[in-house]
Design an enzyme around this catalytic site. Structure first.
Site, PDB file in Angstrom:
ATOM      1  N   SER A 174      30.887  38.745  36.898  1.00  0.00           N
ATOM      2  CA  SER A 174      29.850  38.684  35.958  1.00  0.00           C
ATOM      3  C   SER A 174      28.999  37.239  35.837  1.00  0.00           C
ATOM      4  CB  SER A 174      30.296  39.016  34.357  1.00  0.00           C
ATOM      5  OG  SER A 174      29.327  39.645  33.566  1.00  0.00           O
ATOM      6  N   ASP A 270      25.581  49.220  38.107  1.00  0.00           N
ATOM      7  CA  ASP A 270      26.336  48.153  37.330  1.00  0.00           C
ATOM      8  C   ASP A 270      26.535  48.568  35.772  1.00  0.00           C
ATOM      9  OD1 ASP A 270      26.624  45.615  35.759  1.00  0.00           O
ATOM     10  OD2 ASP A 270      27.387  44.777  37.657  1.00  0.00           O
ATOM     11  N   HIS A 337      31.803  47.239  36.468  1.00  0.00           N
ATOM     12  CA  HIS A 337      31.421  45.944  36.200  1.00  0.00           C
ATOM     13  C   HIS A 337      32.520  44.920  36.375  1.00  0.00           C
ATOM     14  CE1 HIS A 337      28.845  42.666  34.893  1.00  0.00           C
ATOM     15  NE2 HIS A 337      29.729  42.416  34.175  1.00  0.00           N
TER      16      HIS A 337
END
Length: 391
Positions: A174, A270, A337
């Site tokens: 991330s 995502d 994610h």
């Protein structure tokens, strides 16, 4: 609590404990109390921190660095909100973390990297390790020192043996995945020229697209991050000399400048980007998208068309990535994610696959030059191996 629910709760706790015992390693925290870089501190002024699980045997001179994720703070108000949490202060961080996935020390679950030195650098600056502002406002006591944190921790690891690294990987998830792109060449420059260095970005390829209302929400947000943290001076000058600094916070505008071999792992749908870039709350005041954002299986046909359009824009943003053999791609059709840190998505019998290849094998083959892996999955819902994220 009813007896039936209590029994289910006990079963869940027992299952979680069994999972931690069998598939995770508990690793203690290390604080960089006397950093080599002056002023390398978290938002609140506390010392940087990381977790190190030492390598063994043939992996003793191999190093895998994972940058922790956790979004960003874009102005004084949001940074103050983070300042006293684990994302802004090492004082608030858990002193132990469970390592799994690419950080696992078990050969069964991490065959290529299990015996390496495996490190997670904690994230407490709110800028993907790019900020650097000398001044500190005494009213807020906010320190914007992400770049210094990165360098201080790397220096600490170099002193602990990474200066002798044979192989090294800089990875991240991330906001950490974005950091692994922006710091990839810097990381390589800090290691001996004989070290084989590559980078892995997991769910860090954030794209610059309009939200469903037509607003440039994410571009404005990234602009505020760059301005608040003074990140512009730490972004590639080859990019900032040609466009606004905030645009150089988007991987699509800097990826072609990265010289070090890099592997991109990302879901084409995502889940964080759908929830925060495509359909942020401000763009959906009637909450029409809530059920869809929580579970892609709940999306209407019209909403799925919008998601397919987002996928097209995401893939278009990958055009600058190029296809030299030194680069890798694993773009699956999952609604997810971050897929490298969790065992279920990194390597397990039921983990996501493209061309019958799980993420762990794709990255391992790429790092050790066994084969090139540059695969983009077919559109949702074609891949039955996906672990679609349910919030």
């Amino acid at each position: 609590m009813g007896s039936e629910n209590f029994g289910l709760w006990l079963f869940f706790i027992a299952s979680l404990q069994f999972f931690i015992r069998t598939q995770c390693t508990i690793v203690g925290i290390t604080y960089v109390r006397e950093p080599s870089v002056k002023g390398a501190v978290c938002l609140d002024g506390s010392p940087p921190a990381y977790h190190l699980s030492e390598g063994l045997g043939a992996g003793v001179n191999n190093w895998l660095i994972q940058l922790e994720g956790g979004g960003w703070c874009s102005d004084v108000k949001t940074c103050v909100l983070r300042r006293d949490t684990r994302l802004g202060s090492s004082k608030a961080m858990a002193t132990e973390l469970a390592f799994s996935g690419l950080l696992s020390n078990q050969r069964e679950f991490n065959p290529d990297f299990y015996n390496w030195n495996r490190i997670k650098i904690r994230y407490c600056d709110g800028s993907s390790f790019t900020g650097d502002v000398e001044a500190v406002d005494p009213a807020t006591n906010l320190h914007f020192r992400g770049k210094r944190i990165f360098r201080a921790v790397i220096d600490d690891l170099l002193a602990k043996g990474m200066k002798n690294a044979k192989n090294a990987i800089l990875s991240g998830c991330s906001a950490g995945g974005l950091g692994s792109i922006l710091h990839c060449d810097i990381f390589k420059s800090l290691l001996p020229p004989t070290t084989k260095v590559k980078c892995v970005s997991d769910a860090g390829y954030f794209v610059n697209v309009k939200d469903v209302s037509g607003a440039q929400h994410i571009e404005e947000f990234f602009s505020d991050i760059v301005a608040t943290h003074g990140s512009a001076r730490n972004l590639p000058v080859q990019c900032t000399s040609k466009m606004k600094p905030e645009l150089c916070f988007f991987p699509q505008n800097v990826i072609q400048l990265v010289r070090t071999p890099i592997f991109i792992v990302n879901a084409a749908y995502d889940s964080w980007q759908v929830r925060n870039i495509l359909v942020p709350g401000v763009a959906d005041p009637r909450h029409i998208w809530n059920n869809c954002k929580n579970d892609i299986k709940n999306c209407s046909s019209i909403q799925l068309e919008t998601l397919q359009d987002f996928r097209d824009k995401f893939l278009n943003a990958l055009n600058g990535f190029g296809h030299p053999s030194s680069r890798g791609l694993f773009i699956d059709s999952c609604y997810a994610h971050c897929q490298t840190e969790m065992q279920e998505t990194w390597l397990r019998a039921d983990s996501p696959k493209i061309s019958n290849t799980p993420i762990a094998k794709a990255i391992g083959d790429w790092f050790f030059d066994r084969s090139v892996f540059q695969k983009i999955d077919c559109p949702y819902p074609c891949n039955p191996t996906c672990h679609n994220r349910i919030f």
